[in-house]
Design an enzyme around this catalytic site. Sequence first.
Site, PDB file in Angstrom:
ATOM      1  N   HIS A 158     -57.095  34.895 128.370  1.00 46.61           N
ATOM      2  CA  HIS A 158     -56.698  36.159 127.732  1.00 46.61           C
ATOM      3  C   HIS A 158     -56.569  35.952 126.229  1.00 46.61           C
ATOM      4  O   HIS A 158     -56.061  34.931 125.770  1.00 46.61           O
ATOM      5  CB  HIS A 158     -55.388  36.693 128.325  1.00 46.61           C
ATOM      6  N   ASP A 170     -51.197  29.609 124.006  1.00 48.88           N
ATOM      7  CA  ASP A 170     -51.104  30.729 124.955  1.00 48.88           C
ATOM      8  C   ASP A 170     -51.753  31.970 124.344  1.00 48.88           C
ATOM      9  O   ASP A 170     -51.068  32.802 123.759  1.00 48.88           O
ATOM     10  CB  ASP A 170     -49.637  30.993 125.283  1.00 48.88           C
ATOM     11  N   GLU A 204     -52.772  40.351 129.153  1.00 48.93           N
ATOM     12  CA  GLU A 204     -52.120  39.499 130.156  1.00 48.93           C
ATOM     13  C   GLU A 204     -50.628  39.388 129.920  1.00 48.93           C
ATOM     14  O   GLU A 204     -49.838  39.360 130.869  1.00 48.93           O
ATOM     15  CB  GLU A 204     -52.760  38.103 130.128  1.00 48.93           C
TER      16      GLU A 204
END
EC number: 3.4.-.-
Length: 959
Positions: A158, A170, A204
């Site tokens: 994502h 992340d 996400e």
Amino acid sequence: MARLNPLSFTPGPVIFFTCAVYIALFAALLTVHLRVPDYPSKTPDGVNLTQAWSDLEKITRRFHPYNSHANDDVRDYLLTRVKSIIASKKLGGDQVELIDDNESNATFSSGSTTVYFEGTNIIVAIRGSEDDEPYHSPQSSPPGERRLDNGGVLVNAHYDSVSSGYGATDDGVGVVTVLQLLSYFTESKNWPKRTVILLLNNGEEDFLNGAKAFMRHPISQIAHTFVNLEGAGAGGRATMFRSTDTEVTRYYKASSHPFASVVSGDGFKKRLIRSETDYKVFYEELGLRGLDIAFMEPRARYHTVEDSTRETSLNSVWHMLSAAIATTSGLASDTSEQFSGSEDEHEPYTGKVKTGHGTDAVWFDLFGKVFVVFQLHTMFALCVTLLVVAPLFLIGLTFGLSKADKNYLFARKAYMYSSDDDHPVHLYGWRGFFRFPIVFSIATAVVVGLAYLMVRLNPLILYSSPYAVWSMMLSAWFSVAWFFSRGASAMRPSALQRMYALIWLFAGSFALLAFVTVLSNNYQVAGGYFALFYFAGIFLALVLSYLELFFAPTKTAFARYSAQGDEPVSRPLTGTTTAARSEEPPIADDDATETTSLLRGDRRSFARHSGRRDSIDDENGNRDEEPVQLDLKQPYPGEQDWSGKLPGWLWLLQLLLVAPIVVILVGQIALLLTSALHQTPADGNSSLFVYLAFALLTTLLLAPIGPFIHRFTWHVPTFVFLVCVATVIYNLVAFPFSREHRLKVYFVQQVDLATGNNRVSLTGVDGYVQRIVADLPSAQGEQINCTTPEAANRKELMTCTWPGLPAQVVTRASRFSNKTDTDGWLDFSITTSNKTNEATISVAGQNTRACRIVVDSHHSGVTNVTVAGAVSDPRFKAVGETGSREIRLWHREWSHPWNVSVTWPRENSKPSGRIICLWSDANAGDIPAFDEVQHYLPVWAIPSKISDGLVEGFKYFQV
């Protein structure tokens, strides 16, 4: 002078080999766990690490959550890069297709929440070289209904970040990995046999929304397996979090540096890990079979500004990329039907791709080099086999020893001829039997007590100093166990102490293995795999102890030998007999009597045996017998004389059987759980659970030393005890946070748009968050209200609220609104129909694409939700079984209105509540309160978002 045996069961060899084994293995495990392997000087064709790092720097320049303008910039950059890669490769045309998905939307529910989301996913399909049929036909059939085939591979990452972090790990590393996979698989030499779908999804972080939108696209039905790339830390190694089955997991084995344990998979399966990834959507809702590859530490940097390229490395990028290439290549090369479902299980509109059924797996790596994977059923079979065979085998050995008259276990006496003898020879076979469970219990109780002490006085020290906590517990267990074990051995020496300790370890590991067997069979929990090897090692070591007794003299021979006077019949209960006897003056020749030993100067005589000899002579007719010759070596001081016949080197084989495998397997689990759990108390998790886990693992790690620890001299235990004292003091008094391990506090600003009043909230650990808030300029002189958060998963924390600096999320975005007051940030209207239980709510927020409708808690909620423009899908329920009390709205366009039709039960009153819009863009200084927190926080703290939006502006409504 007798030569010293370097392998004998004496203090020197025991200390050297035991310390060498533990120190070497601990050092190796820590090195593998903490150090990321270097990236290679030459990469595979199609892979460019320099370009990957450049891409990572560009997409992580700013915060880019879904609800931010920077997110649009990242999307544009990714589209440009994808087009550039496709254009530069020989593979093209019908083989590669870019899908810029600005059409898919999904309406779904979770619990009492309804979500409407419009996706902006980027999808690239690389047709497999052996896939002759078209892989993408949007008009041919709806999602959930298409032909059955062997399927392809989906690789997902994502590209949105959270509003408080740059998203390098992340999930920036996952995104650049997907770009490199595109470059790799579009090389003609790397063309996959099966179709590869590369998905860069958006949304996400907010509710796994991007993966849900992907399910709405027809191409979602192509893949049968998947590789999900994620991040929950900042740098380090990428671990395989979890996997659906054995068959998929085997392809991860090709990774050059595997890093995984099924323990993490069990944590997700049993909901011990609260966070979720897109894996949940692909597996549980789409029906694909695959695995999660993700970064997991340090959690203190997760979702913060420290999730940046500065805190990661090219080595980390390569670690994830190499695992993704190996796993995806393997899955895409599988032309079998093991990932295909059968015709009879195909049901239209179930929403799940028919991928067959896999088997539950057990997996773990060894030193980041070897990957072990086998079926859970295999583990169950091995466990049952060992549980049955091991006791029976030991019973057989016991019977053999008894038949050979060499079973000294639990033997109190031995007789020369029969139990009618007047004076039996005492063997002291029971001596030392109860030592190990007592020592084990005391040492374990001490580390458990330390766990409670830490929780009571300084529970968060493990946040920044987990290895100090480990040092405390390991040194405490060792020093306490040595003190009591060595003390007991000094008072009552026993040659059987090692064997008895192994017997107790066998019994304990037997119970543990039985428990693990039940868990694996009834609950499909595979994380107890270490118990299988733990038990097997102890069993083999105990077998060696049984075999060792076959070298001992028979009890009858030893009794006769003792009766001859060449060896004492028995020893007192203390281990000082030999020394005491040597200090007694020898009997002079002139003082010789009829009881004087024939060996001059030795006080041992036949006198104490005379009565027995008389009775024996009477019974046996004064028969003459040859003297018994036993080549007994000098036993360890104070221990039974018959033990001098035993080989002195078998203990080393036993150590190598029980210690290394335990240290490797349990040590890896301990390090994994340390990385995963030691900073979770700051999120509201129980610190006691973490400390008790450390205590349990400490016991499992050091228990194999138990059979050998009584041979240690005072030197090593004294040093270890000093380490224990030092670490206890440090752990009790040290401040738990630092610049390297910052305490996360969670930010949100709530604005009543009708009045303009705003409240800023920070949620964090009680006692620390108050100190942080008190030092903020905007909070000084204001009333600060601190209460327990409403969220169930944050009950251990404290939320402090005060009037903060006004947000400017709309006034600076003048192109979206001419209004400058907060009332213009959000407009809504409610239209009712002729029916008394229906209404349409129109919502429009300025400079945002995320709003919510929240029904008051006293109302049961709505029973039907329809958003204008939403496409119905039988796979998704818009409202859950208990109704919906919150409707989350996401739009791909800025400031776009939503028209939401709702229905509620006729018997209920008309709903009321709040309409909330979210603002998440902290890049332009539009949220001064957040900027203030970032600027004035102490060096040991760092802010993160608590929800989807940094600013929540609301208005009350009543239908």
